[in-house]
Design a protein around this motif. Structure first.
Motif, PDB file in Angstrom:
ATOM      1  N   LEU A   1       0.856  -1.186   0.000  1.00 56.96           N
ATOM      2  CA  LEU A   1       0.000   0.000   0.000  1.00 56.96           C
ATOM      3  C   LEU A   1       0.889   1.232   0.000  1.00 56.96           C
ATOM      4  CD1 LEU A   1      -3.098   0.463   0.158  1.00 56.96           C
ATOM      5  CD2 LEU A   1      -2.805   0.759   2.634  1.00 56.96           C
ATOM      6  N   LYS A   2       0.609   2.177  -0.880  1.00 56.64           N
ATOM      7  CA  LYS A   2       1.435   3.368  -0.990  1.00 56.64           C
ATOM      8  C   LYS A   2       0.572   4.622  -0.887  1.00 56.64           C
ATOM      9  CE  LYS A   2       4.943   1.211  -3.966  1.00 56.64           C
ATOM     10  NZ  LYS A   2       6.124   1.447  -3.130  1.00 56.64           N
ATOM     11  N   ALA A   3       1.149   5.682  -0.353  1.00 55.62           N
ATOM     12  CA  ALA A   3       0.405   6.945  -0.243  1.00 55.62           C
ATOM     13  C   ALA A   3       1.374   8.118  -0.198  1.00 55.62           C
ATOM     14  CB  ALA A   3      -0.461   6.948   1.010  1.00 55.62           C
ATOM     15  N   ARG A   4       0.926   9.215  -0.758  1.00 58.57           N
ATOM     16  CA  ARG A   4       1.627  10.490  -0.670  1.00 58.57           C
ATOM     17  C   ARG A   4       0.873  11.385   0.304  1.00 58.57           C
ATOM     18  NH1 ARG A   4       6.736  11.847  -2.918  1.00 58.57           N
ATOM     19  NH2 ARG A   4       7.116  10.426  -4.672  1.00 58.57           N
ATOM     20  N   VAL A   5       1.584  11.969   1.239  1.00 60.63           N
ATOM     21  CA  VAL A   5       0.961  12.853   2.225  1.00 60.63           C
ATOM     22  C   VAL A   5       1.835  14.088   2.423  1.00 60.63           C
ATOM     23  CG1 VAL A   5      -0.161  10.951   3.451  1.00 60.63           C
ATOM     24  CG2 VAL A   5       2.110  11.707   4.163  1.00 60.63           C
ATOM     25  N   THR A   6       1.242  15.147   2.942  1.00 55.75           N
ATOM     26  CA  THR A   6       2.018  16.318   3.344  1.00 55.75           C
ATOM     27  C   THR A   6       2.856  15.953   4.556  1.00 55.75           C
ATOM     28  OG1 THR A   6       0.294  17.805   2.558  1.00 55.75           O
ATOM     29  CG2 THR A   6       1.869  18.698   4.153  1.00 55.75           C
ATOM     30  N   ALA A   7       4.150  16.225   4.502  1.00 59.53           N
ATOM     31  CA  ALA A   7       5.049  15.814   5.578  1.00 59.53           C
ATOM     32  C   ALA A   7       5.913  16.979   6.034  1.00 59.53           C
ATOM     33  CB  ALA A   7       5.934  14.665   5.108  1.00 59.53           C
ATOM     34  N   THR A   8       6.047  17.138   7.353  1.00 53.68           N
ATOM     35  CA  THR A   8       6.840  18.222   7.911  1.00 53.68           C
ATOM     36  C   THR A   8       7.387  17.827   9.278  1.00 53.68           C
ATOM     37  OG1 THR A   8       6.804  20.557   8.588  1.00 53.68           O
ATOM     38  CG2 THR A   8       4.802  19.271   9.003  1.00 53.68           C
ATOM     39  N   SER A   9       8.438  18.506   9.689  1.00 57.73           N
ATOM     40  CA  SER A   9       8.938  18.345  11.058  1.00 57.73           C
ATOM     41  C   SER A   9       8.423  19.460  11.954  1.00 57.73           C
ATOM     42  CB  SER A   9      10.474  18.352  11.066  1.00 57.73           C
ATOM     43  OG  SER A   9      10.964  19.595  10.553  1.00 57.73           O
ATOM     44  N   ASP A  10       7.766  20.458  11.365  1.00 59.69           N
ATOM     45  CA  ASP A  10       7.293  21.630  12.090  1.00 59.69           C
ATOM     46  C   ASP A  10       5.774  21.711  12.034  1.00 59.69           C
ATOM     47  OD1 ASP A  10       6.778  24.061  13.233  1.00 59.69           O
ATOM     48  OD2 ASP A  10       7.966  25.249  11.813  1.00 59.69           O
ATOM     49  N   PRO A  11       5.087  21.345  13.113  1.00 63.97           N
ATOM     50  CA  PRO A  11       3.618  21.353  13.067  1.00 63.97           C
ATOM     51  C   PRO A  11       3.015  22.727  12.833  1.00 63.97           C
ATOM     52  CG  PRO A  11       4.419  20.996  15.309  1.00 63.97           C
ATOM     53  CD  PRO A  11       5.604  20.879  14.404  1.00 63.97           C
ATOM     54  N   SER A  12       3.763  23.798  13.101  1.00 63.39           N
ATOM     55  CA  SER A  12       3.226  25.145  12.880  1.00 63.39           C
ATOM     56  C   SER A  12       3.004  25.437  11.401  1.00 63.39           C
ATOM     57  CB  SER A  12       4.154  26.196  13.496  1.00 63.39           C
ATOM     58  OG  SER A  12       5.385  26.264  12.790  1.00 63.39           O
ATOM     59  N   GLU A  13       3.574  24.624  10.505  1.00 60.59           N
ATOM     60  CA  GLU A  13       3.357  24.790   9.072  1.00 60.59           C
ATOM     61  C   GLU A  13       1.991  24.255   8.621  1.00 60.59           C
ATOM     62  OE1 GLU A  13       8.092  24.302   7.777  1.00 60.59           O
ATOM     63  OE2 GLU A  13       6.604  22.787   7.194  1.00 60.59           O
ATOM     64  N   LEU A  14       1.317  23.531   9.490  1.00 56.38           N
ATOM     65  CA  LEU A  14       0.052  22.883   9.123  1.00 56.38           C
ATOM     66  C   LEU A  14      -1.150  23.696   9.609  1.00 56.38           C
ATOM     67  CD1 LEU A  14       0.978  19.209  10.109  1.00 56.38           C
ATOM     68  CD2 LEU A  14       1.093  20.245   7.830  1.00 56.38           C
ATOM     69  N   PRO A  15      -2.294  23.556   8.949  1.00 54.72           N
ATOM     70  CA  PRO A  15      -3.509  24.233   9.416  1.00 54.72           C
ATOM     71  C   PRO A  15      -4.062  23.542  10.656  1.00 54.72           C
ATOM     72  CG  PRO A  15      -4.030  22.816   7.571  1.00 54.72           C
ATOM     73  CD  PRO A  15      -2.528  22.781   7.710  1.00 54.72           C
ATOM     74  N   LYS A  16      -5.036  24.175  11.295  1.00 53.07           N
ATOM     75  CA  LYS A  16      -5.727  23.549  12.412  1.00 53.07           C
ATOM     76  C   LYS A  16      -6.398  22.265  11.922  1.00 53.07           C
ATOM     77  CE  LYS A  16      -4.846  27.100  15.114  1.00 53.07           C
ATOM     78  NZ  LYS A  16      -3.880  27.024  16.221  1.00 53.07           N
ATOM     79  N   GLN A  17      -6.467  21.293  12.803  1.00 55.50           N
ATOM     80  CA  GLN A  17      -6.922  19.960  12.399  1.00 55.50           C
ATOM     81  C   GLN A  17      -8.276  19.604  13.004  1.00 55.50           C
ATOM     82  OE1 GLN A  17      -4.911  17.847  10.281  1.00 55.50           O
ATOM     83  NE2 GLN A  17      -3.888  19.832  10.000  1.00 55.50           N
ATOM     84  N   ASP A  18      -9.012  18.746  12.290  1.00 54.70           N
ATOM     85  CA  ASP A  18     -10.247  18.188  12.833  1.00 54.70           C
ATOM     86  C   ASP A  18      -9.958  16.968  13.703  1.00 54.70           C
ATOM     87  OD1 ASP A  18     -12.006  19.970  11.316  1.00 54.70           O
ATOM     88  OD2 ASP A  18     -11.331  18.828   9.555  1.00 54.70           O
ATOM     89  N   LEU A  19      -8.957  16.195  13.287  1.00 51.95           N
ATOM     90  CA  LEU A  19      -8.590  14.976  14.000  1.00 51.95           C
ATOM     91  C   LEU A  19      -7.076  14.832  13.985  1.00 51.95           C
ATOM     92  CD1 LEU A  19      -9.465  12.250  15.343  1.00 51.95           C
ATOM     93  CD2 LEU A  19      -9.446  11.262  13.032  1.00 51.95           C
ATOM     94  N   ILE A  20      -6.519  14.516  15.146  1.00 51.83           N
ATOM     95  CA  ILE A  20      -5.091  14.229  15.270  1.00 51.83           C
ATOM     96  C   ILE A  20      -4.944  12.811  15.791  1.00 51.83           C
ATOM     97  CG2 ILE A  20      -2.914  14.855  16.406  1.00 51.83           C
ATOM     98  CD1 ILE A  20      -4.072  17.703  16.721  1.00 51.83           C
ATOM     99  N   VAL A  21      -4.011  12.063  15.210  1.00 47.45           N
ATOM    100  CA  VAL A  21      -3.670  10.728  15.691  1.00 47.45           C
ATOM    101  C   VAL A  21      -2.206  10.758  16.094  1.00 47.45           C
ATOM    102  CG1 VAL A  21      -3.537   8.267  15.154  1.00 47.45           C
ATOM    103  CG2 VAL A  21      -5.326   9.673  14.093  1.00 47.45           C
ATOM    104  N   THR A  22      -1.910  10.507  17.365  1.00 45.86           N
ATOM    105  CA  THR A  22      -0.510  10.521  17.788  1.00 45.86           C
ATOM    106  C   THR A  22       0.057   9.108  17.731  1.00 45.86           C
ATOM    107  OG1 THR A  22      -0.944  10.201  20.165  1.00 45.86           O
ATOM    108  CG2 THR A  22      -0.944  12.462  19.335  1.00 45.86           C
ATOM    109  N   GLY A  23       1.231   9.004  17.101  1.00 47.22           N
ATOM    110  CA  GLY A  23       1.952   7.744  17.053  1.00 47.22           C
ATOM    111  C   GLY A  23       3.168   7.755  17.949  1.00 47.22           C
TER     112      GLY A  23
END
Length: 333
Positions: A60-82
Motif C-alpha cells: 500500500l502506498k500513499a503520498r501525504v504532506t510531511a513536515t517536522s514543524d507542526p506550525s506549518e500545518l492548518p488547524k486539524q479536525d482529528l489528530i492521531v498521535t503515534g
C-alpha cells in the motif's frame, strides 16, 4: 463531527500505518498530513509512505504532506498521535498549535496513558494527574484530557527502512472515550477510519483494554530488552516464562484494584504468546536502535499504581530497576 483535516503526529510504524491507510482509503475525502523527523521524514517527502503486509498482492502506498514543524500545518479536525508515552510530553506545544474547537486527539499508546484517571468512575482517583507521564503538566493543560480518545493497538509493525513499514498480521484497534460513552464523535471517527481500511473496535471500557494489553507489554517488552531475545526464544525458556507470568499476575492485581475487568487470566495470556514467531518487541527494536526505552508507561506505572492501590509488585520492581539501568547505559554508549 466533520472530519476533513487529519494529522498523524509521529509517523513511526503505527502512525505511518494510519497515515497510509487513511490517505489511500479515503482519497480526496481527507487532507492527511504527518509530523515526522530525520531520515524517515526525508524518505516520505521523496517517495511517500509504503506499507507492506503479508498476503497482500502489492504494498500500500500513499503520498501525504510531511513536515517536522507542526506550525506549518492548518488547524486539524482529528489528530492521531503515534508517539510513545515517554515522547509525548515534548510534543505538547506542537500538538496544542494544531487544535481548534472540537478537535479530537486519538492517542495510540502502550501502557498507562497520561489521561488515565480523567472521568474515571471506578478507581476512586478521578482527575488525578500522573507526573511520571506528564512531568510539567503540559499535556493536561495544553492538549486537555477532554479531547482524548484512547486507542489500544494490536498490530505488529516495524519500520524496515525510512518510509517503509512492515506489518505482522491483521491489526485491531480499540477506541474509547475516557468517560466510557459511545459518543457521537467516537461513532463518527470509528466509521471513518473503518472505511479507510482500519479494523476499528469502539469500546465503552477502554481501561479494560489498556490493562489487558499491559499484562503482556509490562512483561515481554522489558524482558526482551534485557535478554535481547525475540518472542519465540523467550517462550522457549521455562525460567523466563515463569518470570513473565509473575509480572503478568502483578499487573492484573493492580488493574483489578483500580476497577479493571480482565477477559483472560495469566495462563490464557501465556498460552496465546506461545504462538509468536521470531518477533522483536517494540522495546527491543528501540534498544537495538539506540533509542530511549518506553519503560515508565509500562512496568514503571504498574509499580507506581501498585503503590497507589496498596498492591505489592516485587517482580515488576526488579524488572523496572534493571531495565532503567539498561536504558541509561544504552543511551550513554
Amino acid at each position: 463531527m466533520t472530519i476533513r483535516n487529519i494529522c498523524i503526529y509521529g509517523a513511526g510504524a503505527l502512525g505511518g500505518t494510519f497515515a497510509t491507510k487513511i490517505a489511500s482509503g479515503l482519497g480526496t475525502e481527507a487532507n492527511v498530513s504527518i509530523v515526522a523527523r530525520g531520515a524517515h521524514l526525508a524518505a516520505i517527502r521523496d517517495k511517500g509512505l509504503t506499507v507492506e503486509q503479508g498476503g497482500d498482492t502489492a504494498p500500500l502506498k500513499a503520498r501525504v504532506t510531511a513536515t517536522s514543524d507542526p506550525s506549518e500545518l492548518p488547524k486539524q479536525d482529528l489528530i492521531v498521535t503515534g508517539l510513545k508515552g515517554h515522547q509525548l510530553g515534548d510534543a505538547a506545544e506542537g500538538l496544542a498549535g494544531l487544535l481548534k474547537e472540537g478537535t479530537r486527539v486519538i492517542m495510540i499508546l502502550n501502557g498507562i496513558p497520561w489521561w488515565y484517571f480523567h472521568r474515571d468512575s471506578e478507581s476512586g482517583h478521578a482527575e488525578r494527574q500522573l507526573p511520571e507521564l506528564d512531568p510539567e503538566g503540559g499535556l493536561w493543560r495544553l492538549v486537555g484530557p477532554e479531547r482524548v480518545i484512547g486507542c489500544v493497538a494490536y498490530q505488529g509493525a516495524e519500520v524496515t527502512e525510512p518510509g517503509t513499514i512492515r506489518l505482522n498480521g491483521e491489526g485491531r484497534f480499540f477506541l474509547g472515550e475516557p468517560s466510557g460513552e459511545l459518543s457521537p464523535d467516537l461513532v463518527s471517527i470509528s466509521e471513518l477510519l473503518g472505511r479507510a481500511g482500519l479494523n476499528i473496535i469502539p469500546t465503552q471500557r477502554i481501561r479494560d483494554e489498556i490493562w489487558t494489553k499491559l499484562m503482556g507489554n509490562a512483561a515481554y517488552n522489558p524482558i526482551s530488552a534485557l535478554t535481547r531475545g525475540r518472542m519465540n526464544s523467550l517462550m522457549e525458556n521455562p525460567v523466563l516464562v515463569a518470570q513473565v507470568g509473575k509480572v503478568m499476575a502483578e499487573t492484573k492485581a493492580v488493574g483489578e484494584a483500580l476497577g479493571a475487568v480482565f477477559s483472560s487470566g495469566v495462563d490464557q495470556q501465556l498460552g496465546r504468546s506461545g504462538g509468536f514467531g521470531p518477533v522483536k518487541t517494540s522495546m527491543l527494536q528501540d534498544l537495538l536502535a539506540g533509542k530511549a526505552l518506553e519503560i515508565v508507561p509500562l512496568t514503571g506505572m504498574v509499580v507506581a499504581l501498585g503503590k497507589l492501590a496498596g498492591v505489592p509488585t516485587p517482580t515488576c520492581e526488579t524488572v523496572l530497576a534493571l531495565t532503567l539501568q539498561l536504558d541509561r547505559e544504552n543511551l550513554r554508549n
